[in-house]
Each structure stands twice: as C-alpha cells, then as structure tokens.
Design an enzyme around this catalytic site. Structure first.
Site, PDB file in Angstrom:
ATOM      1  N   LYS A  81     -19.560 -21.266  21.130  1.00 14.69           N
ATOM      2  CA  LYS A  81     -20.006 -22.662  20.999  1.00 14.69           C
ATOM      3  C   LYS A  81     -19.479 -23.541  22.124  1.00 14.69           C
ATOM      4  O   LYS A  81     -18.915 -24.622  21.897  1.00 14.69           O
ATOM      5  CB  LYS A  81     -19.596 -23.238  19.646  1.00 14.69           C
ATOM      6  CG  LYS A  81     -20.278 -22.540  18.469  1.00 14.69           C
ATOM      7  CD  LYS A  81     -19.994 -23.217  17.155  1.00 14.69           C
ATOM      8  CE  LYS A  81     -20.614 -22.524  15.981  1.00 14.69           C
ATOM      9  NZ  LYS A  81     -20.120 -21.157  15.732  1.00 14.69           N
TER      10      LYS A  81
HETATM   11  O1  LIG Z   1     -23.107 -20.448  15.686  1.00  8.86           O
HETATM   12  C1  LIG Z   1     -22.832 -19.900  14.607  1.00  8.86           C
HETATM   13  O2  LIG Z   1     -22.890 -18.690  14.476  1.00  8.86           O
HETATM   14  C2  LIG Z   1     -22.604 -20.751  13.436  1.00  8.86           C
HETATM   15  C3  LIG Z   1     -23.334 -21.919  13.367  1.00  8.86           C
HETATM   16  C4  LIG Z   1     -23.403 -22.622  12.156  1.00  8.86           C
HETATM   17  O3  LIG Z   1     -24.135 -23.593  12.023  1.00  8.86           O
HETATM   18  N1  LIG Z   1     -22.664 -22.170  11.121  1.00  8.86           N
HETATM   19  C5  LIG Z   1     -21.868 -21.064  11.185  1.00  8.86           C
HETATM   20  O4  LIG Z   1     -21.267 -20.692  10.172  1.00  8.86           O
HETATM   21  N2  LIG Z   1     -21.779 -20.380  12.373  1.00  8.86           N
HETATM   22  C6  LIG Z   1     -20.826 -19.242  12.525  1.00  8.86           C
HETATM   23  O5  LIG Z   1     -21.290 -18.174  11.731  1.00  8.86           O
HETATM   24  C7  LIG Z   1     -20.195 -17.504  11.085  1.00  8.86           C
HETATM   25  C8  LIG Z   1     -20.381 -17.652   9.589  1.00  8.86           C
HETATM   26  O6  LIG Z   1     -19.534 -16.786   8.892  1.00  8.86           O
HETATM   27  P1  LIG Z   1     -19.744 -16.471   7.335  1.00  8.86           P
HETATM   28  O7  LIG Z   1     -19.800 -17.775   6.641  1.00  8.86           O
HETATM   29  O8  LIG Z   1     -18.546 -15.654   6.999  1.00  8.86           O
HETATM   30  O9  LIG Z   1     -21.025 -15.688   7.226  1.00  8.86           O
HETATM   31  C9  LIG Z   1     -18.929 -18.168  11.604  1.00  8.86           C
HETATM   32  O10 LIG Z   1     -18.465 -17.421  12.728  1.00  8.86           O
HETATM   33  C10 LIG Z   1     -19.393 -19.527  12.063  1.00  8.86           C
HETATM   34  O11 LIG Z   1     -18.615 -20.023  13.137  1.00  8.86           O
END
Ligand SMILES: O=C(O)c1cc(=O)[nH]c(=O)n1[C@@H]1O[C@H](COP(=O)(O)O)[C@@H](O)[C@H]1O
Length: 278
Positions: free
Chosen positions: A96
C-alpha cells in the site's frame, strides 16, 4: 514481455479466481505452535508456500508482518517471493505504498524492477497523494509486465469517510480513482494490468466499476465478515473481473498442509459458485 493482465488472466483460468494472503499475525503464529520471531515467521511462510504455491493463482504476502522483524524479516520476504515464483503462483506484494512522484519512483524500483531483490508481479498502492503521483509505478509496471492494485473502496469501516466524500465535480473520491484507473487500462485485452481494491464488506455503494478493464481485488472475505455471496451485491455486473482475497480464513486452517489446501479449495468453490453465475 507479456503484460501482468495477460498473466493474471491465464493464472485465474488455470487455477481459479483466488488470492490467498500471507499475513503471519502473532496470534496465528501462536495458534500454529510457532514462536513470534524470525524462526516462527520462516516456518509459517514456508508451510504456506509449500501447501498453496503450486495451486493458488495469486499469493499476497502482507509486507508489514515481515517488516516488523526488521532486516531478517525482509530477508524472509525476499525468499518467500522467490519460492512463490518457483511454485508458479503470481506474487502480489501488499505494501500500500503512496508518496510524491519522485519517491514513488524509488518504490517502483524496489518492487517492479526485475533487478530488485523484492521484485514481484504486482503491488498494492495508495492513491491519496493523487492517482497521478503513482505514475512512476504505472510506467515501470507497464515496461516490465507488472501490475498495480490501487485502493478505491477499502474493506475497513474508516475508509468510507474519505473514499465516499464528494469532489468538486460531484463524483466521490473513489469514483475519480476508478475513472483514472479505467483510463490506464483502455484497450488492454484480455485484462488490463492496473487493478483496484474494493472490499467485499462495503455493500452496494452505487459506484460504477463497469469500465475498469482490469482486475478487482476483493479483500474483507472471511475474518472481516464478508462472504462469497456479498460479492454479488458489491460488484453486480462486474463480477467477471473479481479476484477474491482471503488471509486469516485460510491461514487459520494450518499448520497442516492438507488442511490449508482444503481451506483454499473450500473458499475457491464458494467464490466460483457466485462468480460462475455472473
Ligand atoms: O489491499 C489489501 O489487500 C487490503 C485492502 C482492504 O481494503 N482491506 C484489506 O483487508 N486488505 C488487506 O487484506 C488482508 C485481509 O486479511 P484477512 O482479513 O485476514 O483476510 C490484510 O493483509 C489487509 O491489509
């Protein structure tokens, strides 16, 4: 040089529409019986790569969980990237990044220049210094067949206040990001190399994603509460471009490799049942 969009399109056709994140949270390390240190980190990531690297289209290491161990954590990230590439999955590094253009050039060199130790297939980027400030990333990605996923409508509840604010011309901030990325993908077939991040948790926000022409990364599934059925509500007629992304939901099935694979297969089947009906 094949574009990232072309490579992603092929990977998804062959392996199915799924991105699995490698997010080695301290709580997950503990749950796997591992120590919260570089040895635990190394063991965790090797297990995920061995279990999933040869079957999941895209793997998304979350840089923060490697950076928290300093240079030794980043060294593990570098070797994880190499192992994933050898196993045949595309690597989307979740960093990011966003800054003024001259600094973005350095980030572009770090992640999108094939000579860099942290070279990956694609990165996540933040557009809040202006989408145009990310141009050095877009340029280097285009030159070397890389991709950039730009945050548009994030999965966290705090994002809406900024992303859905109205600009002077009446569009939301998110819609201006969507429109600028759509321009970058114009004419690209079968899929553009510039993606957007749109959380699966956000419901129907009325944004127009129909002209993006690139992939739509959908995090927020599983641990954050969204399910595959929510993809229909969020993405409507744009489901064809969606790349569902899960981290904890899959990772919490470990450390057993067969259980990790079964969890990935299960979420892929859930998503396919929605995406196939598009
Ligand atoms: O860019 C991302 O992947 C991201 C964007 C977003 O809007 N929300 C989000 O959760 N993420 C990333 O996606 C992953 C979500 O993880 P879980 O919630 O464990 O599935 C994390 O690494 C967050 O940083």
């Amino acid at each position: 040089m094949e574009s990232f969009g072309t490579r992603l399109h092929r990977a998804v056709s062959e392996r199915g529409p799924l991105c699995v994140g490698i997010d080695p949270h301290p709580g997950l390390l503990a749950r796997w019986g591992l120590t919260d240190d570089v040895q635990g980190l190394d063991r965790f990531t090797r297990t995920v790569v061995d279990a999933l690297g040869d079957r999941v289209a895209v793997v998304k290491p979350q840089s923060a969980f490697f950076e928290r161990f300093g240079s030794r954590g980043v060294a593990i990230l570098e070797s994880t990237i190499r192992q994933l590439r050898d196993a045949g999955s595309l690597v989307l590094l979740d960093v990011k990044r966003g800054d003024i253009g001259s600094t973005v050039s350095a980030y572009a060199s770090a992640y999108l220049d094939p000579s860099s130790p942290l070279y990956v297939d694609a990165v996540t980027a933040s557009p809040y210094l202006g989408v145009g400030s990310l141009a050095p990333m877009f340029e280097l990605a285009a030159e070397h067949g890389g991709g950039v996923f730009v945050l548009a409508l994030t999965s966290n509840p705090e994002g809406a206040a900024v992303q859905r604010a109205r600009t002077a011309d009446g569009r939301t901030v998110a819609q201006t990001v969507i429109d600028e990325i759509s321009q970058l993908n114009r004419g690209a077939t079968p899929l553009g190399s510039f993606g957007l991040v749109v959380g699966a948790t956000i419901g129907d926000t009325g944004h127009d994603l129909s002209g993006v022409g690139g992939p739509l990364l959908a995090p927020g599934l599983g641990a954050q509460g969204a399910g595959a059925a929510d993809l229909r509500t969020v993405f409507g007629s744009s489901l064809a471009a969606v790349l569902p992304s899960y981290s904890r939901e899959v990772l919490s099935a470990g450390p057993d490799a067969a259980a990790l694979r079964a969890a990935a297969d299960r979420v892929l089947a859930d998503c396919r049942s929605v995406l196939a009906a598009r």
